[in-house]
Enzyme design. Structure first.
Site, PDB file in Angstrom:
ATOM      1  N   HIS A   1      78.855 -22.735  45.499  1.00  0.00           N
ATOM      2  CA  HIS A   1      77.939 -23.200  46.546  1.00  0.00           C
ATOM      3  C   HIS A   1      77.241 -21.994  47.151  1.00  0.00           C
ATOM      4  CE1 HIS A   1      82.020 -22.741  48.148  1.00  0.00           C
ATOM      5  NE2 HIS A   1      81.461 -22.287  49.259  1.00  0.00           N
TER       6      HIS A   1
ATOM      7  N   HIS B   1      75.575 -20.790  50.577  1.00  0.00           N
ATOM      8  CA  HIS B   1      75.370 -21.025  52.004  1.00  0.00           C
ATOM      9  C   HIS B   1      73.958 -20.563  52.347  1.00  0.00           C
ATOM     10  CE1 HIS B   1      79.802 -21.263  53.122  1.00  0.00           C
ATOM     11  NE2 HIS B   1      79.897 -20.616  51.973  1.00  0.00           N
TER      12      HIS B   1
HETATM   13  P1  AMP Z   1      83.567 -21.126  51.245  1.00  0.00           P
HETATM   14  O1  AMP Z   1      84.554 -20.656  52.273  1.00  0.00           O
HETATM   15  O2  AMP Z   1      82.516 -20.129  50.881  1.00  0.00           O
HETATM   16  O3  AMP Z   1      84.290 -21.695  50.037  1.00  0.00           O
HETATM   17  O4  AMP Z   1      82.757 -22.296  51.937  1.00  0.00           O
HETATM   18  C1  AMP Z   1      83.177 -23.611  51.986  1.00  0.00           C
HETATM   19  C2  AMP Z   1      82.409 -24.255  53.081  1.00  0.00           C
HETATM   20  O5  AMP Z   1      82.556 -25.654  52.971  1.00  0.00           O
HETATM   21  C3  AMP Z   1      82.887 -23.891  54.491  1.00  0.00           C
HETATM   22  O6  AMP Z   1      81.820 -23.276  55.215  1.00  0.00           O
HETATM   23  C4  AMP Z   1      83.312 -25.226  55.099  1.00  0.00           C
HETATM   24  O7  AMP Z   1      83.009 -25.341  56.474  1.00  0.00           O
HETATM   25  C5  AMP Z   1      82.518 -26.208  54.256  1.00  0.00           C
HETATM   26  N1  AMP Z   1      83.070 -27.552  54.175  1.00  0.00           N
HETATM   27  C6  AMP Z   1      84.359 -27.891  53.910  1.00  0.00           C
HETATM   28  N2  AMP Z   1      84.480 -29.238  53.872  1.00  0.00           N
HETATM   29  C7  AMP Z   1      83.239 -29.751  54.116  1.00  0.00           C
HETATM   30  C8  AMP Z   1      82.714 -31.071  54.215  1.00  0.00           C
HETATM   31  N3  AMP Z   1      83.470 -32.162  54.037  1.00  0.00           N
HETATM   32  N4  AMP Z   1      81.389 -31.213  54.492  1.00  0.00           N
HETATM   33  C9  AMP Z   1      80.606 -30.129  54.676  1.00  0.00           C
HETATM   34  N5  AMP Z   1      81.036 -28.860  54.581  1.00  0.00           N
HETATM   35  C10 AMP Z   1      82.339 -28.661  54.305  1.00  0.00           C
END
Ligand code: AMP
Length: 114
Positions: free
Chosen positions: A100, A102
């Protein structure tokens, strides 16, 4: 679709999300725990765990995501620049193992990235 993958479940509609953009290849949705006034995640609909898994067979989706990011950012109201981050692996604190990107914006961000 990979079983027990949170973002595959979001793509599938099994877990709700606030969508920012969607087409047949990618989904963009608002992060549940925003770290900037605008914080969007952009994901491919095909499962790739993280940057380590990008190769010549699947790299076109990454290029496609980067083609779409300016539009997604603009549609979300970001006007003055944004940061793109993709965490890969434990030292980067990757918490969801579906690649993903950001998009962070909507305010002056820190000069430091880590
Ligand atoms: P990472 O730490 O780079 O793997 O980012 C994962 C991101 O996913 C974090 O910023 C979380 O806040 C986000 N996240 C986790 N669960 C959800 C969800 N159900 N909907 C939207 N964002 C999410």
């Amino acid at each position: 679709m990979v079983e027990n993958c949170l973002f595959c479940k979001i793509i599938n509609g099994d877990i709700p999300s606030k969508k920012a953009y969607e087409d047949d290849k990618i989904l963009a949705f608002y992060d549940i725990a925003p770290q900037a006034p605008v914080h969007i995640l952009v994901i491919p609909k095909t499962h790739i765990s993280c940057a380590d898994e990008i190769n010549s067979s699947n790299s076109s989706i990454v290029a496609y995501i980067f083609e779409k990011i300016p539009f997604i950012a603009k549609e979300a109201g970001i006007e003055n620049g944004y940061r793109i981050i993709s965490n890969c692996g434990p030292d980067a604190c990757q918490s969801v193992h579906h690649i993903h990107f950001h998009i962070l914006g909507g305010a002056q961000l820190s000069e430091k990235m880590a």
